[in-house]
Design a protein around this motif. Structure first.
Motif: not given
Length: 482
Positions: A266-277
Motif C-alpha cells: 500500500p505504501n509503495v510509490l507507483i512511479r518507481e513500481a512502473v519504472l521497475a516493471s
C-alpha cells in the motif's frame, strides 16, 4: 432466407469512425447474414436456453409484483458465473454484435433485480450487505490485464479508451511493462480526468527528438513523472476507486516476482513500481522501489533488492488476481511482441492452419523444456547464457490469454521501434488499432461483466459510511462501470 452480407456492410465495419457507427454496421451485417434471426431465437446447443427462459420469466414476475423478498430468495440460489452455460464461447462467435437476446435479457433482469433489492427499505442494511457480499463472492469479479508491450503500449490505450467510452472498463486493472504505464494513468485519476489523458496528444512526448531511437533511463523516469502522479498504491485507490496492480520481476536469483497493489504494497510509490516493471533486462538498469513513510517522506522499499520488467515472470498475473480480489473473469489486452507468437484467442474457433500452428507451438514448448532440463548443468557454467535461457523459458511457459482476448493484429514493425520514442503518427495508428480491435469484443464484455459491475457499485453504496479496505470495497458508481 439468409443472404450474404454485402461488401458495403463489411466496408462500413472496417471504416467506422467510432463505436456507434461500428455497432450500427455490425447490426446491419447481422440482419443481412441471418445472424440477427439467430440472436432472436432462444434455441442453442451451447447453453440450457429452456432453464434461462424459465429463470427470466420467474424474475420478471416477481419484479412486476414488487416481491423483493422473492427476488432475494431466487437470486440467493441463482447468481453465479456461467449459469446454465451462458458463458460458452461459441455463443459469442456467431453474430457480429452481441449474443442471444435471451442471454442479454436475462443478465439485464438480474441487474434490475439486484438494484431493486438494494433500493428496498424492507430489507435491513446488514442483511443486504451479507447478501451482496455472498453474491459477489459466488459470482466473482472481472479484471482487465494489460500485457508487456514496449512502445506498443499505445495499443492498450486504444483498448482502454474503447471500454471506457462504453462504460464497461473493469475497476481492477493489472499491467506489466508498457501495460503498467497505461493501467497507472487510468488508476491515478478521478473519472473526470481519465478521458483527457487517453487522448493521443496528451500521451505523445512533446520533447521528442526525431533522431533519437531509444529513451535513456533518466528520460524514461522524467516521462513517467509527467504521466503518473506521485502517489502510493493506497493513495491511488482512495483517489480513483480503481485497483491498480503492477507486475515486477526480481533482478536477483532465488527471488519471486511480485504483484504490487494497495493490498500487498500500500505504501509503495507507483512511479518507481512502473519504472521497475518497464526495466527490460539488459536494456535498462534494475530499479529500487520507493515508499512513503508515516511522515510522508520518500524512503527506499526493501533497499537490498532491485526489480525489472514484470512481463518476464508474470505478463498476465491471473492466479494472483484470483487470490487477492476473487477475480475469475479475465479480459486480456495482449500486445507483447515476445508473447504474440504464443498468444491465440482460445475463445475463437481456429481455422485449420491456426490449429496446426497452435499444436506446433505446444510441441516446441515441450521440446524446449525437455532440453532445458538436459542442459541445465552445462548452462550454469556460463552465467550470461544461463540467464538468457531462463528468461526464454519463462517467456515461453507463461499463459498469455484469458476469457476475453483483445490481441494486437500481426503487422510488421521495425524492431527498433519496440523500445523507441514513437512519433505522433505511430501513436495515433496504435491507439486506433487498439480501439478497432476492441470494438468487436465490447458487447461480450458488457454482457459478461454487467452483473459483477452492478454488484461492485451496489456494495460501494452500502459501504459508503464504512471502509473495508482496498481488497473489498468497490468505487462509487461511475461512467466506466465497476
Amino acid at each position: 432466407m439468409i443472404f450474404a452480407p454485402t461488401l458495403s456492410a463489411d466496408a462500413e465495419l472496417a471504416n467506422a469512425p467510432d463505436y456507434a457507427a461500428w455497432s450500427k454496421a455490425a447490426r446491419t451485417h447481422d440482419a443481412k447474414s441471418g445472424m440477427q434471426a439467430w440472436r432472436e431465437a432462444d434455441a442453442s446447443e451451447h447453453f440450457d436456453y429452456k432453464a434461462i427462459r424459465a429463470r427470466l420469466e420467474k424474475l420478471r414476475g416477481l419484479f412486476a409484483a414488487g416481491d423483493v423478498k422473492g427476488l432475494l430468495f431466487v437470486l440467493n440460489e441463482g447468481i453465479h458465473g456461467n449459469i446454465d452455460g451462458m458463458g460458452h464461447e461459441r455463443l459469442y462467435q456467431k453474430a457480429r454484435f452481441g449474443t442471444k437476446i435471451l442471454i442479454e435479457a436475462y443478465v439485464a433482469e438480474v441487474v434490475a433485480a439486484l438494484e431493486k433489492i438494494a433500493a428496498s427499505r424492507s430489507i435491513p442494511r446488514e442483511e443486504k450487505r451479507d447478501f451482496f457480499r455472498r453474491a459477489q463472492h459466488c459470482y466473482g469479479r472481472s479484471a482487465l490485464l494489460l500485457s508487456g508491450s514496449g512502445s506498443f503500449l499505445f495499443f492498450h490505450v486504444g483498448v482502454v479508451k474503447a471500454l471506457w467510452d462504453e462504460g464497461v472498463l473493469p475497476n481492477i486493472l493489472a499491467g506489466s511493462s508498457g501495460g503498467s504505464i497505461v493501467a497507472a494513468i487510468v488508476c491515478t485519476r478521478k473519472d473526470g480526468e481519465v478521458g483527457t489523458f487517453l487522448g493521443s496528444d496528451r500521451l505523445a512526448n512533446p520533447a521528442r527528438d526525431p533522431e533519437l531511437r531509444r529513451l535513456a533511463p533518466d528520460e524514461v523516469r522524467a516521462r513517467l513523472a509527467e504521466l503518473i502522479p506521485d502517489l502510493t498504491f493506497r493513495e491511488a485507490w482512495e483517489l480513483s476507486g480503481r485497483h491498480l496492480n503492477v507486475s515486477v520481476a526480481p533482478a536477483e536469483k532465488h527471488q519471486n516476482g511480485r504483484l504490487l497493489n494497495a493490498i500487498t504494497a500500500p505504501n509503495v510509490l507507483i512511479r518507481e513500481a512502473v519504472l521497475a516493471s518497464c526495466a527490460v533486462p539488459g536494456v535498462f538498469p534494475p530499479v529500487m522501489l520507493m515508499a512513503r513513510d508515516e511522515d510522508g517522506g520518500r524512503v527506499p522499499y526493501q533497499p537490498d533488492r532491485r526489480w525489472v520488467d514484470g512481463s518476464v515472470t508474470h505478463d498476465i498475473p491471473t492466479k494472483r488476481l484470483e487470490r487477492l480480489y476473487g477475480v475469475n473473469h479475465h479480459i486480456v489486452s495482449q500486445a507483447n511482441p515476445l508473447a504474440l507468437p504464443f498468444a491465440t484467442d482460445t475463445r475463437k474457433q481456429m481455422a485449420p492452419i491456426e490449429a496446426i500452428q497452435h499444436a506446433s507451438m505446444a510441441t516446441f514448448k515441450a521440446w524446449l523444456n525437455a532440453n532445458m532440463v538436459i542442459f541445465q548443468k552445462p548452462l550454469e557454467l556460463v552465467p550470461p547464457l544461463n540467464s538468457l535461457a531462463n528468461l526464454a523459458r519463462s517467456v515461453i511457459n507463461q499463459e498469455y490469454t484469458g476469457d476475453i482476448n483483445i490481441i494486437r493484429p500481426p503487422k510488421f514493425w521495425s524492431p527498433t521501434k519496440i523500445l523507441s520514442d514513437l512519433s505522433q503518427d505511430d501513436i495515433d495508428e496504435l491507439i486506433d488499432t487498439g480501439m478497432r480491435t476492441a470494438w468487436p469484443k465490447v458487447e461480450m464484455v458488457r454482457t459478461q461483466t454487467a452483473i459483477s459491475r452492478a454488484l461492485d457499485a451496489i456494495l460501494a453504496k452500502i459501504d459508503k459510511a464504512g471502509d473495508d479496505g482496498p481488497g473489498h470495497r468497490g468505487p462509487a458508481p461511475k461512467k466506466a462501470g465497476g
